[in-house]
Design a protein around this motif. Structure first.
Motif, short mmCIF file in Angstrom:
data_model
loop_
_atom_site.label_atom_id
_atom_site.label_comp_id
_atom_site.label_asym_id
_atom_site.label_seq_id
_atom_site.Cartn_x
_atom_site.Cartn_y
_atom_site.Cartn_z
N GLY A 1 0.79 -1.22 0.00
CA GLY A 1 0.00 0.00 0.00
C GLY A 1 0.82 1.27 0.00
N TRP A 2 2.06 1.20 -0.44
CA TRP A 2 2.93 2.37 -0.41
C TRP A 2 2.57 3.39 -1.48
N ALA B 1 9.54 5.62 -0.56
CA ALA B 1 8.25 5.01 -0.32
C ALA B 1 7.62 5.63 0.92
N LEU B 2 6.32 5.90 0.84
CA LEU B 2 5.58 6.50 1.95
C LEU B 2 4.46 5.57 2.39
N ALA B 3 4.29 5.45 3.69
CA ALA B 3 3.17 4.71 4.27
C ALA B 3 2.42 5.68 5.16
N ALA C 1 6.20 -4.16 9.08
CA ALA C 1 5.02 -4.41 9.89
C ALA C 1 3.77 -4.12 9.07
N VAL C 2 2.83 -5.07 9.04
CA VAL C 2 1.61 -4.93 8.25
C VAL C 2 0.40 -5.34 9.09
N LYS C 3 -0.78 -4.93 8.63
CA LYS C 3 -2.01 -5.28 9.34
C LYS C 3 -2.47 -6.70 9.04
N ASP C 4 -2.23 -7.15 7.80
CA ASP C 4 -2.77 -8.45 7.37
C ASP C 4 -1.70 -9.21 6.59
N ALA D 1 -1.39 -10.88 -2.33
CA ALA D 1 -1.13 -9.79 -3.27
C ALA D 1 0.22 -9.98 -3.95
N ALA D 2 1.21 -10.45 -3.21
CA ALA D 2 2.54 -10.71 -3.80
C ALA D 2 2.43 -11.75 -4.91
N GLU D 3 1.67 -12.80 -4.66
CA GLU D 3 1.50 -13.85 -5.67
C GLU D 3 0.78 -13.32 -6.91
N ARG D 4 -0.23 -12.49 -6.71
CA ARG D 4 -0.99 -11.95 -7.84
C ARG D 4 -0.16 -11.01 -8.71
#
Length: 267
Positions: free
Chosen positions: A46-47, A61-63, A223-226, A233-236
């Motif tokens: 989501g960056w 990259a920004l989060a 660190a991520v929420k899910d 998403a990486a696979e897609r």
């Protein structure tokens, strides 16, 4: 390296590596193509992206509006591996690079001037790649460290020997004010800066022989929420999942760089 971290207009607080020396201060990805890298990490993590003064091959990259990492699309041009690299704050890039070479490590790039500082890309004596940065840090860097959007862990053959190497290079556990603290907790070496855990070094069991099957490398964790959603998403988007559990997944991006996503602690 910081890939250009100017202070926001109107601010005067500038943080320097002189005040946080020896601590991890940034993470950066060397990629082949900036556009495909933006698309992959935008989809997986989501960056958002910000250009920098160094040119079109570089991005920050920004989060949630805050800097997370640097991207440098120079792997092909500079004949470098596609990989994530942690950078450590130093008071003098030239002195730190000399210490690395004196202790059996190697220099790949630099030290070179990259205003507002100097940087170098190095490897420890077991081959794990890392960088050093001397100079200014972005203005909200203490927030970045407290939030810990990125965390690093060294996987190596002998954690104790690695801790000695890095300790001598970065003045860990020295009598200098502001130095990083080193603690031995079970089978890991834990590095703290300002009381916060900023890195870990691990090998086999503390009393066992070094593991020859481990290829030493620094692993970058985000660190991520899910965790599961990031893995799918990486696979897609052309990446792959190397391992996955409920709270952590080791991923490979669409160009081959390896990184880890870890469940963000609930607050």
């Amino acid at each position: 390296m910081n890939h250009d971290m100017p202070s926001p207009a109107g601010t005067t607080d500038v943080f320097s590596t002189h005040s946080v020396f020896g601590a991890p201060c940034w993470v950066s990805l060397t990629s082949r193509d900036v556009k495909t890298t933006e698309e992959f990490y935008g989809a997986v993590l989501g960056w958002q992206w910000r250009p920098v003064r160094l040119g079109d091959r570089f991005r920050i990259a920004l989060a949630d509006g805050s800097p997370v990492a640097g991207i440098a699309g120079v792997a092909t041009m500079w004949q470098m591996a596609v990989a994530w690299t942690p950078y450590f704050a130093v008071r003098s890039a030239d002195e730190a690079a000399a210490r690395v070479q004196e202790r059996g490590g190697t220099t790949a790039v630099g030290p070179i001037s990259l205003p507002p500082g100097r940087a170098a890309l190095l490897a420890d004596r077991d081959g794990a790649t890392f960088g050093i940065w001397e100079g200014e840090l972005f203005t909200d860097w203490p927030t970045w460290r407290r939030a810990q959007p990125a965390f690093i862990r060294l996987h190596t053959r002998d954690a104790f020997d690695a801790a000695i190497f890095y300790g001598e290079v970065f003045d860990w556990a020295s009598d200098k004010p502001g130095c990083c603290e080193v603690h031995y907790e079970g089978e890991e070496v834990v590095l703290r800066s300002g009381g916060q855990v900023v890195a870990r070094i691990e090998s086999g069991a503390a009393e066992s022989a070094p593991d020859p099957a481990i290829r030493p490398h620094w692993q970058v964790h985000f660190a991520v929420k899910d965790v599961a959603a990031c893995a799918r998403a990486a696979e897609r988007h052309g990446g792959s999942v190397l391992s996955e559990s409920a709270d952590e997944a080791v991923l490979r991006d669409n160009e081959g760089a390896q990184f880890t996503v870890t469940a963000r602690p609930e607050r």
